[in-house]
Design an enzyme around this catalytic site. Structure first.
Site, PDB file in Angstrom:
ATOM      1  NE  ARG A  22      -3.474  -2.504   2.520  1.00 47.57           N
ATOM      2  CZ  ARG A  22      -4.792  -2.582   2.676  1.00 47.57           C
ATOM      3  NH1 ARG A  22      -5.492  -1.487   2.809  1.00 47.57           N
ATOM      4  NH2 ARG A  22      -5.396  -3.749   2.712  1.00 47.57           N
ATOM      5  CB  SER A 139     -19.479 -12.103  13.583  1.00 48.93           C
ATOM      6  OG  SER A 139     -18.831 -11.129  12.804  1.00 48.93           O
ATOM      7  CB  SER A 191     -18.002  -0.482   2.013  1.00 47.82           C
ATOM      8  OG  SER A 191     -16.899  -1.113   2.638  1.00 47.82           O
ATOM      9  CG  HIS A 219     -19.933   1.858   4.086  1.00 52.54           C
ATOM     10  ND1 HIS A 219     -19.036   2.662   3.411  1.00 52.54           N
ATOM     11  CD2 HIS A 219     -19.191   1.067   4.901  1.00 52.54           C
ATOM     12  CE1 HIS A 219     -17.806   2.355   3.791  1.00 52.54           C
ATOM     13  NE2 HIS A 219     -17.876   1.401   4.689  1.00 52.54           N
ATOM     14  CB  THR A 247     -19.101   6.853  10.398  1.00 53.34           C
ATOM     15  OG1 THR A 247     -17.925   7.666  10.399  1.00 53.34           O
ATOM     16  CG2 THR A 247     -19.674   6.846   8.990  1.00 53.34           C
ATOM     17  CE  LYS A 250     -16.799   4.871   5.522  1.00 52.55           C
ATOM     18  NZ  LYS A 250     -16.014   5.070   6.753  1.00 52.55           N
ATOM     19  CB  THR A 279     -10.404   8.044  23.642  1.00 54.47           C
ATOM     20  OG1 THR A 279      -9.966   6.683  23.655  1.00 54.47           O
ATOM     21  CG2 THR A 279     -10.036   8.660  22.308  1.00 54.47           C
ATOM     22  CB  THR A 280      -8.517  13.333  23.580  1.00 55.42           C
ATOM     23  OG1 THR A 280      -7.422  13.276  24.495  1.00 55.42           O
ATOM     24  CG2 THR A 280      -8.895  14.790  23.348  1.00 55.42           C
TER      25      THR A 280
END
Length: 405
Positions: A22, A139, A191, A219, A247, A250, A279-280
């Site tokens: 990548r 799952s 996706s 998605h 999310t 997107k 976590t901040t």
């Protein structure tokens, strides 16, 4: 050289030899010129694989909201939500997201990956049926890496059902201990394959076997349904899903992830998930931009309708040209290539010869032999852009590869 350094070198050499190494493509997004980006040499590049599905990343409404919030509150959150990193805009955004999905509460995370990993591992590490009774989790075989990470991070009995296969899922549910707590984890839009889960059928099986449902709408949120609540809203089954994850990065064009569900479930995760507690939090400027984007998208029916019209237009052009399009039920348009090195080469030639960019999707994201290019036309991709793309692909992809997918 240490053993680990030698292992890293061998692994990287192996990845390169398979043609799936990548390499980041340096492209600068331009808010007012999307879907064009700028390469380091100043070339204007037409991007076909961005997940900014509605082009909201450069829309003046969230941009202005971010600027106003940054001037008022600065650019950073200043800590976790429990220390100093919460503000009214975080609360307002969570309320908006809960309302979007018809749920009692929502909880923000720093990304969609973190929301899946933190929420699933926290739920599956709980012991509602006693200290010795493990969860049974079901799952889908093509679930995202973030969901897999959350499941692997828990002490649970993992049952993987064949992709969108209700017969297999039902057989696994029937074979599990009736007294064990159960959770079905799946996505709405997948996706890479661009297909859609039978959410209603999954919820019916969950109800029959007393299982919770955990749905990733990453998605789909912002695009599907009367208000952009996702496929579960479109299909009228959002109220049957226990936890809906999404999310802001997107269709809403911003950053961050979230979960929605019953207030006590969300509060339990807020109170116990290390991935949230330590976590901040999202910067207020990001939360403000996301809030403005969500509110705008919910009312912008024309923009959402245009997305699907553009996707259908690209599918029709690929089919007419004889390009090996993979059948798609969603707004995502995959094109089969079938070889990692060739897939990477096609992507590179699109960029170098035609100033277009589409990400090569290689193993392990998809199985070997299923390598593909993934196109995500937005409301801002024109007919002329699509015609130019088809001409470029016909010039690049060898004749023998132009077969039915």
């Amino acid at each position: 050289m240490s053993l680990f350094h030698a292992y890293c070198r061998r692994s990287l050499d192996d990845i390169r030899s398979q043609g799936r190494y990548r390499v980041f493509t340096p492209l600068q997004k331009r808010a007012e010129d999307f879907p064009y980006y700028i390469s380091p040499d100043g070339t204007r590049v037409l991007v076909w694989s961005a997940n900014d599905y509605l082009g909201m990343g450069g829309h003046p409404v969230p941009v202005q909201a971010a600027c106003d919030a940054a001037r008022l509150m600065g650019v950073g959150a200043g800590g976790t939500r429990n220390i100093s990193g919460t503000s009214p805009v975080h609360d307002d955004l969570e309320a908006e997201l809960a309302d979007l999905h018809g749920k009692q509460a929502a909880l923000l995370f720093t990304s969609g990956f973190v929301s899946n990993q933190a929420a699933l591992s926290t739920i599956l590490n709980s012991r509602p049926a006693g200290p010795d009774q493990l969860w049974q989790v079901y799952s889908d075989a093509k679930n995202h890496a973030s969901m897999i990470a959350g499941i692997k991070g828990a002490r649970a009995v993992v049952n993987i059902f064949r992709h969108n296969d209700m017969t297999h899922l039902e057989a696994l549910l029937r074979a599990s201990p009736s007294e064990a707590p159960k959770l079905i984890a799946f996505e709405s839009v997948y996706s890479m394959d661009a297909d859609i889960a039978p959410i209603g059928a999954i919820c019916a099986l969950a109800k029959q076997h007393g299982a919770l449902t955990y749905l990733d709408e990453v998605h789909a949120v912002g695009m599907y349904g009367p208000n952009g609540g996702g496929v579960s809203e479109r299909d009228g089954v959002a109220d049957q899903v226990d936890i809906i994850e999404g999310t802001l990065a997107k269709a809403f064009g911003c950053h961050g992830g979230y979960i929605t569900g019953d207030a006590e479930v969300v509060d339990f995760i807020r109170s116990t998930a290390p991935g949230f507690i330590f976590t901040t939090s999202l910067p207020p400027m990001t939360a403000a931009a996301a809030l403005a984007a969500v509110r705008h998208v919910r009312g912008d029916h024309e923009r959402r309708a245009k997305l699907f019209e553009r996707a259908d237009a690209l599918k029709a052009r690929f089919d007419a040209a004889g390009l090996p399009r993979i059948e798609s039920d969603s707004h995502i348009v995959p094109l089969h290539v079938g070889e990692a090195a060739l897939c990477t080469a096609v992507s590179r030639r699109l960029l170098s010869e035609f100033a277009m960019y589409a990400t090569p999707i290689n193993y392990p994201t998809v199985p070997r032999g299923e390598e593909r290019l993934r196109f995500t036309p937005t409301p801002l991709h024109t007919d002329a852009m699509m015609d130019s793309l088809v001409d470029a692909l016909l010039a690049i992809i060898p004749q023998e590869r132009r077969r039915a997918a």
